[in-house]
Write an enzyme that holds these catalytic residues in place. Structure first.
Site, PDB file in Angstrom:
ATOM      1  N   ASP A 198       1.105  -1.200   0.004  1.00 30.64           N
ATOM      2  CA  ASP A 198       0.011   0.134   0.019  1.00 30.64           C
ATOM      3  C   ASP A 198       0.828   1.360   0.138  1.00 30.64           C
ATOM      4  OD1 ASP A 198      -2.094   1.938   0.738  1.00 30.64           O
ATOM      5  OD2 ASP A 198      -3.365   0.140   1.124  1.00 30.64           O
ATOM      6  N   GLY A 224       4.479   1.726  -1.790  1.00 26.70           N
ATOM      7  CA  GLY A 224       4.655   2.289  -3.103  1.00 26.70           C
ATOM      8  C   GLY A 224       3.205   2.444  -3.511  1.00 26.70           C
ATOM      9  N   PHE A 226       0.465   1.525  -6.606  1.00 27.38           N
ATOM     10  CA  PHE A 226       0.010   0.919  -7.945  1.00 27.38           C
ATOM     11  C   PHE A 226      -0.147   1.282  -9.181  1.00 27.38           C
ATOM     12  CE2 PHE A 226      -4.229   1.007  -5.106  1.00 27.38           C
ATOM     13  CZ  PHE A 226      -4.735   2.180  -5.740  1.00 27.38           C
ATOM     14  N   HIS A 244     -13.207  -0.176  -6.930  1.00 34.72           N
ATOM     15  CA  HIS A 244     -14.366   0.441  -6.966  1.00 34.72           C
ATOM     16  C   HIS A 244     -14.148   1.958  -6.588  1.00 34.72           C
ATOM     17  CE1 HIS A 244     -15.399   0.285  -2.353  1.00 34.72           C
ATOM     18  NE2 HIS A 244     -14.417   0.478  -2.544  1.00 34.72           N
TER      19      HIS A 244
END
Ligand SMILES: C[S@@+](CC[C@H](N)C(=O)[O-])C[C@H]1O[C@@H](n2cnc3c(N)ncnc32)[C@H](O)[C@@H]1O
Length: 334
Positions: A198, A224, A226, A244
């Site tokens: 995360d 990091g 994504f 979502h």
């Protein structure tokens, strides 16, 4: 005149109940009542609140079943209120404290702007997205992480019954927050290893949760983005309550980042709600509005998830519902 018959229903005034529960959760009232009933003056002293105003809050919440009022302005927990305790097995306390925080519900106050324009209300009100705002505010970031932990704990057991993670050796949880979901997977499967990924300021708060779950020695923690790169080496990658939050183009970017890290044949597990058919699933339909207002994403149907996955180089395998709102959209790296 019968004022009761004239009064707007609680559905119309729902924000008042949300805000009252938010205050109760923020003051930690359920924890203070865990050992039995207490007088409202006593609770006011313990929380530094105003005695009369706290009494009025408590009796209002007792009228909707969160607490029970007894003689002498004493209050007890009901099963509903018990769920606000911070140590309740499926506590909603973290979520209740977060969802009524003024910065968050101010964004909901701009729902009309979103509906008129299609724009994200949070950005309209705050001039930035929730991730950037919270990255600058450690208290709000931690409160959001506790809310996510709260939601993950509500669904983890049911998702792990519905979908068998037992065949995987290494599970990478991408955007895994403080690690509540990954900890539940690792606790259930003693030989498995995990990687929690995360944002750096989020995973820095994961250590105590992983330690308390007894899985820290089998879980690597990596910070990091994504949008840049995620850790290699997993045979399963989890994206729980990630897609979502984003519109389609960003979802495909996130999925492509995962695909680059994954070996051919590795499994991607998107843990999300199913949008559901018309006139049903109010939890999903309102979560979808929450995505419009706050992070700027949307809830989706299985067909919509399949299309995103295939656009990013995955083969969609199917949807496995669970006994809760969360299910598993499985795909393989094609
Ligand atoms: C809705 S939360 C879900 C957290 C967790 N998966 C869960 O279900 O409890 C979304 C997560 O995405 C993370 N996130 C947002 N932007 C990110 C980025 N660019 N890179 C990595 N993680 C990010 C947030 O920090 C947050 O933990």
């Amino acid at each position: 005149m019968d004022q009761g018959a004239q009064a707007p229903s609680l559905a119309v005034n729902g924000y008042q109940v949300t805000q009252a529960i938010h205050v109760a959760a923020t003051l930690g009232l359920a924890d203070l009542l865990a050992d039995g009933p207490r007088a409202s003056d006593d609770l006011a002293a313990a929380t530094g609140a105003h005695s009369d105003a706290l009494y009025r809050l408590l009796r209002a919440l007792a009228s909707v079943g969160v607490f029970r009022e007894e003689d002498g302005h004493r209050f007890a927990l009901t099963p509903l209120g018990d769920g606000l305790r911070s140590d309740a097995p499926e506590s909603v306390g973290g979520w209740a404290a977060f969802v009524g925080d003024p910065y968050y519900w101010q964004a909901w106050g701009a729902l009309l702007h979103s509906v008129r324009t299609g724009e994200n209300a949070f950005r309209h009100v705050h001039g930035t997205d929730p991730w950037t705002l919270r990255a600058r505010d450690p208290d709000r970031s931690a409160a959001f992480d506790r809310a996510m932990t709260s939601l993950s704990r509500q669904v983890a057991a049911a998702v792990l019954v519905a979908y068998d993670f037992g065949r995987f050796e290494t599970v990478v949880d991408v955007g895994g927050g403080n690690g509540a979901f990954l900890a539940a997977i690792l606790a259930k499967h003693a030989a498995m290893r995990g990687v929690l990924f995360d944002q750096p300021h989020v995973v820095s708060g994961a250590g105590s949760l992983l330690e308390a779950a007894g899985v820290a020695d089998r879980c690597e923690v990596v910070g990091g983005s994504f949008f840049d790169a995620v850790p290699r080496g997993g045979d399963a990658y989890v994206l729980k309550a990630i897609l979502h939050d984003w519109e389609d183009a960003d979802c495909v970017r996130i999925l492509r980042t995962c695909r680059r890290a994954m070996a051919d044949g590795a499994t991607l597990l998107v843990v999300e709600r199913e949008l559901g058919p018309p006139n049903e699933h109010p939890d999903s339909k309102f979560s979808d509005l929450n995505m419009l207002v706050a992070p700027g994403g949307r809830e989706r149907s299985p067909e919509e998830y399949a299309a995103l996955l295939e656009a990013a180089g995955f083969r969609f395998l199917g949807f496995t519902p669970s006994a809760t709102w969360a299910g598993v959209f499985a795909a393989t790296a094609a």
